[in-house]
Design an enzyme around this catalytic site. Structure first.
Site, PDB file in Angstrom:
ATOM      1  N   ARG A  64       0.793  -1.257   0.000  1.00  0.00           N
ATOM      2  CA  ARG A  64       0.000   0.000   0.000  1.00  0.00           C
ATOM      3  C   ARG A  64       0.814   1.290   0.000  1.00  0.00           C
ATOM      4  NH1 ARG A  64      -4.290  -2.671  -1.860  1.00  0.00           N
ATOM      5  NH2 ARG A  64      -5.581  -3.651  -0.296  1.00  0.00           N
ATOM      6  N   HIS A 179      -4.361 -10.221 -13.708  1.00  0.00           N
ATOM      7  CA  HIS A 179      -5.583 -10.292 -12.889  1.00  0.00           C
ATOM      8  C   HIS A 179      -6.728 -10.602 -13.858  1.00  0.00           C
ATOM      9  CE1 HIS A 179      -8.168  -8.842  -9.380  1.00  0.00           C
ATOM     10  NE2 HIS A 179      -9.008  -9.218 -10.318  1.00  0.00           N
ATOM     11  N   ASP A 305      -1.733 -12.880  -1.320  1.00  0.00           N
ATOM     12  CA  ASP A 305      -2.586 -11.769  -1.783  1.00  0.00           C
ATOM     13  C   ASP A 305      -2.956 -10.876  -0.600  1.00  0.00           C
ATOM     14  OD1 ASP A 305      -3.941 -10.038  -3.418  1.00  0.00           O
ATOM     15  OD2 ASP A 305      -5.622 -11.375  -3.845  1.00  0.00           O
TER      16      ASP A 305
HETATM   17  N1  LIG Z   1      -7.392  -9.195  -4.085  1.00  0.00           N
HETATM   18  C1  LIG Z   1      -8.213  -8.335  -3.517  1.00  0.00           C
HETATM   19  O1  LIG Z   1      -9.270  -8.776  -3.060  1.00  0.00           O
HETATM   20  N2  LIG Z   1      -7.931  -7.028  -3.419  1.00  0.00           N
HETATM   21  C2  LIG Z   1      -6.818  -6.349  -4.033  1.00  0.00           C
HETATM   22  C3  LIG Z   1      -7.086  -5.930  -5.423  1.00  0.00           C
HETATM   23  C4  LIG Z   1      -7.629  -6.986  -6.284  1.00  0.00           C
HETATM   24  O2  LIG Z   1      -6.862  -7.874  -6.720  1.00  0.00           O
HETATM   25  O3  LIG Z   1      -8.825  -6.935  -6.560  1.00  0.00           O
HETATM   26  C5  LIG Z   1      -6.503  -5.080  -3.285  1.00  0.00           C
HETATM   27  O4  LIG Z   1      -5.545  -4.379  -3.670  1.00  0.00           O
HETATM   28  O5  LIG Z   1      -7.191  -4.774  -2.295  1.00  0.00           O
END
Ligand SMILES: NC(=O)N[C@@H](CC(=O)O)C(=O)O
Length: 429
Positions: A64, A179, A305
């Protein structure tokens, strides 16, 4: 400070090594792996009954920074990584601003070196601003050290654009991390489209949205010879497609999250936003296909993730909450609980999926315990049962579907360049 890790089971699939041995670390490097090692003045860590593995590598995380430090920053995110047994993570480009130019990559690398507790790699965006219109500075970013290109969080909608991205990325020998969700089928959905969503009255995101996106991009990878890496695979047909594409010699690799191996959409029945993510958790049929895919090598890597969000964002009514949750501190335990304890994967397979293969895919050092190489090491228990408590997380994003669940197995010691950065759950930096 030198370190002697004594009496653990060394699981080192890159060297086909699986045996009880000591590991001696000197001056940040692995100095010896063998029986009855000793070293005067070294700190000794008793790893009896534990696994000693090459440091875990998460090739798909969201730290982030820059711009969304209320959700996470390099320090808090890498503390979480260390707590979860990761010695290196690759962070995605969907930040504010988007990581789509070399100047930003250079600055962020410096910042992550200063404040990061573990090693940080960067993905560069495929398109400027993740808008899918103009190519990002892919060549310059490759020179600045990105490990791959991804518009993660967004599907690259234009096929012509994806074609160009694959052509350019192959000039730098880096993967495009895809993605894969066809947006016109997913944009109004909040969970897997199926029986459970119908019963809950929630609009779904069908598996075919992923399958369709993957089909297109496999064709483009075949046409261009570029390396496509399908992010967070969630659907049965996608696994089948990738299996066939690999057999055909198409340059495709892929990953799955720990949570997609652990859960099904049945867990969403209480409308808990902690289980809301993109792509969504699907039905048991899909979960079984993912497990078969990791077992037979179709799936190359297991990822976290890690997608932290601020409390006030995530703690909303199900349909309003954003996708994603913090996974770094629970993924290893979730994988051990749902694949090792259930007899599906061996420890060698798990270490390969969470360390050796990710190192190869990112083209970085690590993934192996070898004399003379950097001492990035993870020691973990396979049988310690513990209850996940979000209040003890290092990440700023406290939401987790695992909160309150008892998992079996846990990272015990994380060593980066010979320095202990986590011991018994406590991050020391
Ligand atoms: N994997 C997720 O559920 N969230 C990801 C973005 C994404 O891949 O949609 C994010 O950056 O919050």
């Amino acid at each position: 400070m030198n370190l002697l890790i004594k009496g653990g089971t060394v699981v080192n699939p890159a060297k086909k090594q699986h045996e009880v041995a000591d590991v001696l670390v000197k001056d940040g490097k692995i100095a010896a792996i063998g029986q009855n090692l000793s070293a005067d003045g070294a700190d000794v860590y008793d790893a009896t009954g534990l696994v000693v593995a090459p440091g875990l590598i998460d090739m798909h995380t969201h730290l982030r920074e820059p711009g969304q430090e209320a959700k996470e920053d390099f320090y808090s995110g890498t503390q979480a990584a260390a707590a979860g047994g990761f010695t290196r993570v690759a962070t995605m480009a969907n930040t504010t601003p988007v990581v789509d130019n070399a100047a930003l990559v250079r600055g962020l690398r410096k910042q992550a070196e200063l404040t990061g507790v573990v090693k940080v790699e960067f993905m560069g965006a495929v398109s400027k601003g993740l808008k899918g219109k103009e190519l990002a500075e892919m060549g310059d970013m490759a020179e600045a050290g990105v490990v791959g290109f991804s518009d993660d969080g967004h599907y690259v909608e234009s096929a012509a654009f994806m074609r160009r991205a694959l052509e350019y990325s192959s000039m730098f020998n880096k993967p495009v991390i895809d993605h894969a969700e066809e947006v016109t089928l997913t944009c109004e959905g909040h969970m897997h489209e199926g029986f459970v969503a119908y019963e809950m009255g929630v609009k779904g995101r069908p598996a075919v949205a992923e399958d369709m996106a993957v089909a297109r991009d496999l064709l483009l990878a075949e046409m261009t010879g570029g390396h496509i890496h399908i992010a967070h695979v969630s659907s049965k047909d996608t696994v089948d497609q990738i299996r066939r594409a690999k057999a055909k010699g198409i340059k495709v690799t892929c990953e799955v999250t720990a949570q997609h191996l652990a859960f099904t959409d049945e867990y969403l029945r209480e409308y808990n936003p902690a289980f809301k993510m993109a792509p969504p958790i699907r039905s048991e049929e899909h979960r079984q296909a993912l497990l078969a895919g990791v077992k037979d090598g179709t799936i190359d890597a297991i990822i976290t993730d890690h997608a932290p969000h601020a409390e006030e964002e995530k703690d909303q009514e199900f349909c309003c909450a954003p996708n994603g949750f913090s996974g770094l501190e629970t993924s290893l335990a979730a994988v051990l609980t749902h694949t090792y304890k259930t007899g599906i994967l061996t420890l060698d397979e798990i270490v390969s999926l969470m360390s050796t293969r990710p190192a190869q895919l990112l083209g970085v050092e690590g993934g192996v315990l070898e004399v003379g190489k950097a001492a990035d090491i993870t020691v973990f228990s396979t049988d310690e049962a513990w209850t996940v408590d979000r209040n003890r997380f290092y990440t700023k994003g406290k939401t987790s579907p695992f909160d309150g669940m008892t998992l079996t197995g846990r990272a015990k010691l994380t060593v980066v360049d010979g320095d202990v950065v986590m011991k018994e759950g406590v991050v020391t930096r």
